[in-house]
Design a protein around this motif. Structure first.
Motif, PDB file in Angstrom:
ATOM      1  N   TRP A   1       0.392  -0.970  -0.239  1.00 18.05           N
ATOM      2  CA  TRP A   1      -0.075  -0.040  -0.151  1.00 18.05           C
ATOM      3  C   TRP A   1       1.097   1.450   0.201  1.00 18.05           C
ATOM      4  O   TRP A   1       2.071   1.587   0.679  1.00 18.05           O
ATOM      5  CB  TRP A   1      -0.749  -0.329   1.492  1.00 18.05           C
ATOM      6  N   GLY A   2       0.908   1.963  -0.447  1.00 22.23           N
ATOM      7  CA  GLY A   2       1.018   3.618  -0.750  1.00 22.23           C
ATOM      8  C   GLY A   2       0.459   4.266   0.787  1.00 22.23           C
ATOM      9  O   GLY A   2      -1.233   3.699   1.301  1.00 22.23           O
ATOM     10  N   ALA A   3       0.799   5.098   2.224  1.00 19.37           N
ATOM     11  CA  ALA A   3       0.367   6.088   2.774  1.00 19.37           C
ATOM     12  C   ALA A   3       0.229   5.294   3.662  1.00 19.37           C
ATOM     13  O   ALA A   3       0.026   5.492   4.184  1.00 19.37           O
ATOM     14  CB  ALA A   3      -1.030   6.831   1.786  1.00 19.37           C
ATOM     15  N   TYR A   4      -0.934   4.142   3.933  1.00 18.58           N
ATOM     16  CA  TYR A   4      -1.313   3.704   5.228  1.00 18.58           C
ATOM     17  C   TYR A   4      -1.684   1.938   4.704  1.00 18.58           C
ATOM     18  O   TYR A   4      -2.384   1.744   3.749  1.00 18.58           O
ATOM     19  CB  TYR A   4      -1.844   4.219   5.673  1.00 18.58           C
ATOM     20  N   PRO A   5      -1.614   1.353   5.887  1.00 17.43           N
ATOM     21  CA  PRO A   5      -1.848  -0.317   5.588  1.00 17.43           C
ATOM     22  C   PRO A   5      -3.627  -0.341   5.584  1.00 17.43           C
ATOM     23  O   PRO A   5      -4.023  -0.012   6.889  1.00 17.43           O
ATOM     24  CB  PRO A   5      -1.332  -0.401   6.324  1.00 17.43           C
ATOM     25  N   GLU A   6      -4.021  -1.292   4.595  1.00 20.10           N
ATOM     26  CA  GLU A   6      -5.644  -1.496   4.991  1.00 20.10           C
ATOM     27  C   GLU A   6      -5.354  -2.989   5.729  1.00 20.10           C
ATOM     28  O   GLU A   6      -4.039  -3.343   6.593  1.00 20.10           O
ATOM     29  CB  GLU A   6      -6.129  -1.637   3.693  1.00 20.10           C
ATOM     30  N   LYS A   7      -6.667  -3.197   6.522  1.00 18.01           N
ATOM     31  CA  LYS A   7      -7.003  -3.902   7.515  1.00 18.01           C
ATOM     32  C   LYS A   7      -6.233  -5.031   7.385  1.00 18.01           C
ATOM     33  O   LYS A   7      -6.413  -5.834   6.336  1.00 18.01           O
ATOM     34  CB  LYS A   7      -8.066  -4.131   7.749  1.00 18.01           C
ATOM     35  N   ASN A   8      -5.239  -5.552   8.653  1.00 15.36           N
ATOM     36  CA  ASN A   8      -4.092  -6.340   8.205  1.00 15.36           C
ATOM     37  C   ASN A   8      -3.348  -6.745   7.166  1.00 15.36           C
ATOM     38  O   ASN A   8      -2.827  -8.039   7.143  1.00 15.36           O
ATOM     39  CB  ASN A   8      -5.249  -8.049   8.084  1.00 15.36           C
ATOM     40  N   GLU A   9      -3.079  -5.360   6.450  1.00 12.99           N
ATOM     41  CA  GLU A   9      -2.273  -5.201   5.177  1.00 12.99           C
ATOM     42  C   GLU A   9      -1.060  -4.752   5.524  1.00 12.99           C
ATOM     43  O   GLU A   9      -0.923  -3.951   7.096  1.00 12.99           O
ATOM     44  CB  GLU A   9      -2.366  -5.505   4.329  1.00 12.99           C
ATOM     45  N   ALA A  10       0.066  -4.497   4.880  1.00 21.57           N
ATOM     46  CA  ALA A  10       1.355  -3.132   4.620  1.00 21.57           C
ATOM     47  C   ALA A  10       1.677  -2.427   4.087  1.00 21.57           C
ATOM     48  O   ALA A  10       0.863  -2.237   2.576  1.00 21.57           O
ATOM     49  CB  ALA A  10       2.162  -4.069   5.669  1.00 21.57           C
TER      50      ALA A  10
ATOM     51  N   PRO B   1      -2.784   2.604  -4.674  1.00 21.95           N
ATOM     52  CA  PRO B   1      -3.774   4.248  -4.365  1.00 21.95           C
ATOM     53  C   PRO B   1      -5.161   3.294  -3.339  1.00 21.95           C
ATOM     54  O   PRO B   1      -5.463   2.412  -2.944  1.00 21.95           O
ATOM     55  CB  PRO B   1      -4.930   4.264  -5.281  1.00 21.95           C
ATOM     56  N   HIS B   2      -5.479   4.594  -2.295  1.00 18.37           N
ATOM     57  CA  HIS B   2      -6.502   3.649  -1.647  1.00 18.37           C
ATOM     58  C   HIS B   2      -8.125   4.403  -2.440  1.00 18.37           C
ATOM     59  O   HIS B   2      -8.918   4.716  -1.679  1.00 18.37           O
ATOM     60  CB  HIS B   2      -6.739   4.221  -0.475  1.00 18.37           C
ATOM     61  N   PHE B   3      -8.252   4.294  -3.499  1.00 18.48           N
ATOM     62  CA  PHE B   3      -9.187   4.433  -4.436  1.00 18.48           C
ATOM     63  C   PHE B   3      -9.377   3.360  -5.675  1.00 18.48           C
ATOM     64  O   PHE B   3      -8.221   3.777  -6.038  1.00 18.48           O
ATOM     65  CB  PHE B   3      -9.703   6.356  -4.410  1.00 18.48           C
ATOM     66  N   GLY B   4     -11.240   3.685  -6.099  1.00 18.26           N
ATOM     67  CA  GLY B   4     -10.978   2.775  -7.011  1.00 18.26           C
ATOM     68  C   GLY B   4     -11.375   1.670  -7.210  1.00 18.26           C
ATOM     69  O   GLY B   4     -10.158   1.090  -6.198  1.00 18.26           O
ATOM     70  N   ASP B   5     -10.601   0.915  -8.485  1.00 17.50           N
ATOM     71  CA  ASP B   5     -10.861  -0.590  -8.415  1.00 17.50           C
ATOM     72  C   ASP B   5      -9.085  -0.684  -9.320  1.00 17.50           C
ATOM     73  O   ASP B   5      -9.017  -0.636 -10.360  1.00 17.50           O
ATOM     74  CB  ASP B   5     -11.669  -1.303  -9.240  1.00 17.50           C
TER      75      ASP B   5
ATOM     76  N   SER C   1       0.609   4.606  -8.443  1.00 20.32           N
ATOM     77  CA  SER C   1       0.151   5.397  -6.762  1.00 20.32           C
ATOM     78  C   SER C   1      -1.481   6.124  -7.440  1.00 20.32           C
ATOM     79  O   SER C   1      -1.921   6.342  -7.161  1.00 20.32           O
ATOM     80  CB  SER C   1       0.764   6.602  -6.364  1.00 20.32           C
ATOM     81  N   PHE C   2      -1.485   5.969  -9.515  1.00 22.35           N
ATOM     82  CA  PHE C   2      -2.406   6.948  -9.545  1.00 22.35           C
ATOM     83  C   PHE C   2      -3.403   6.156 -11.076  1.00 22.35           C
ATOM     84  O   PHE C   2      -2.358   5.534 -12.026  1.00 22.35           O
ATOM     85  CB  PHE C   2      -2.327   8.397 -10.170  1.00 22.35           C
ATOM     86  N   TYR C   3      -3.804   6.745 -11.346  1.00 20.18           N
ATOM     87  CA  TYR C   3      -5.046   5.896 -12.541  1.00 20.18           C
ATOM     88  C   TYR C   3      -4.442   6.804 -13.595  1.00 20.18           C
ATOM     89  O   TYR C   3      -3.956   7.360 -13.318  1.00 20.18           O
ATOM     90  CB  TYR C   3      -6.393   5.708 -11.888  1.00 20.18           C
TER      91      TYR C   3
END
Ligand SMILES: [Zn+2]
Ligand SMILES: [Zn+2]
Length: 245
Positions: free
Chosen positions: A9-18, A212-216, A176-178
């Protein structure tokens, strides 16, 4: 030679990830490139921390170094338990002197790598290239036994990346971006730029990471594939590339 994604992940980890972290192995020797948030915990799904031989950091943004302090405590505990006899080397550039100083702790030692030069770390030959990013950051070209892995670290696209990545067996590229978004102002790349880079450099395989934390994310894959016809993978924990030594 083996590369495994620990955090992507960029920026911060989602649940149970890094966030950013990649395990690089050859035989018994193992190091990690970057050690982002959540990475120290996820890494232990694959190795014992006491067997870690080195850390190599691209830059001092938190999504790449957040767990370094915790690793230093882990090394100290290992030292006290007589499980670690040597100080763990943590490599980085020296352009942020204050941050660099903090890499040296009771059971770890900061080591400067040659910015825009080559050096041996364990069995690997590393070459570094300054990237285009708000903090001083270095891409890495890692060579061993005729195999080449390139990690872009964090960067906006710039032409030297084409030659730096030339002929890589594996290119690990921050995405990081679309397509159509402006990565440049933030110092990051789009899926389209990464696809073009992979083709211009003539790499064999491409991993999209620093997601990124958005989109698909599948869209990142198809957008990169418009420009690169080789194998492309979306980074996820445990994704592994391995070639015979
Ligand atoms: Zn980052
Ligand atoms: Zn960064």
């Amino acid at each position: 030679m083996e590369v495994k994604v620990i955090g992507f992940w960029g920026a911060y980890p989602e649940k149970n990830e890094a966030t950013s972290c990649y395990l690089l192995k050859r035989g018994d020797y193992q190091l990690v490139i970057d050690l982002g948030s959540g990475a120290l915990s996820r890494l232990q799904n694959y190795i014992n921390l006491k067997d870690l031989d080195a850390v190599v950091l691209s830059h001092f943004h938190n999504d790449h170094i957040a767990d370094v302090g915790s690793l230093q405590y882990a090394c100290l505990v290992e030292e006290q338990l007589k499980q670690r006899s040597n100080k763990l080397p943590i490599y980085s550039h020296q352009k942020d002197p204050q941050a660099f100083q903090q890499l040296t702790h009771q059971a770890t030692v900061g080591r400067a790598y040659q910015a825009n030069g080559s050096q041996t770390i364990g069995p690997f030959n590393f070459t570094f290239l300054a990237t285009k990013h708000p903090k001083h950051c270095y891409a890495m070209r890692i060579e061993l036994d005729g195999l080449t892995v390139v990690y872009t670290a964090d960067t906006s696209y710039f032409e030297e990346l084409d030659t730096f990545s030339k002929g890589a067996d594996l290119l690990i590229a921050e995405t990081s971006f679309y397509k159509g978004m402006n990565g440049k102002s933030a110092g990051h790349m789009t899926s389209e730029e990464v696809g073009r880079l992979a083709t211009k450099a003539g790499v064999k395989e491409l991993w999209l990471t620093h997601l990124p934390h958005f989109g698909d994310h599948q869209q990142l894959l198809s957008e990169a594939a418009e420009h690169f016809t080789g194998k492309i993978e979306l980074a996820h924990e445990g994704l592994t590339w391995a070639r015979k030594d």
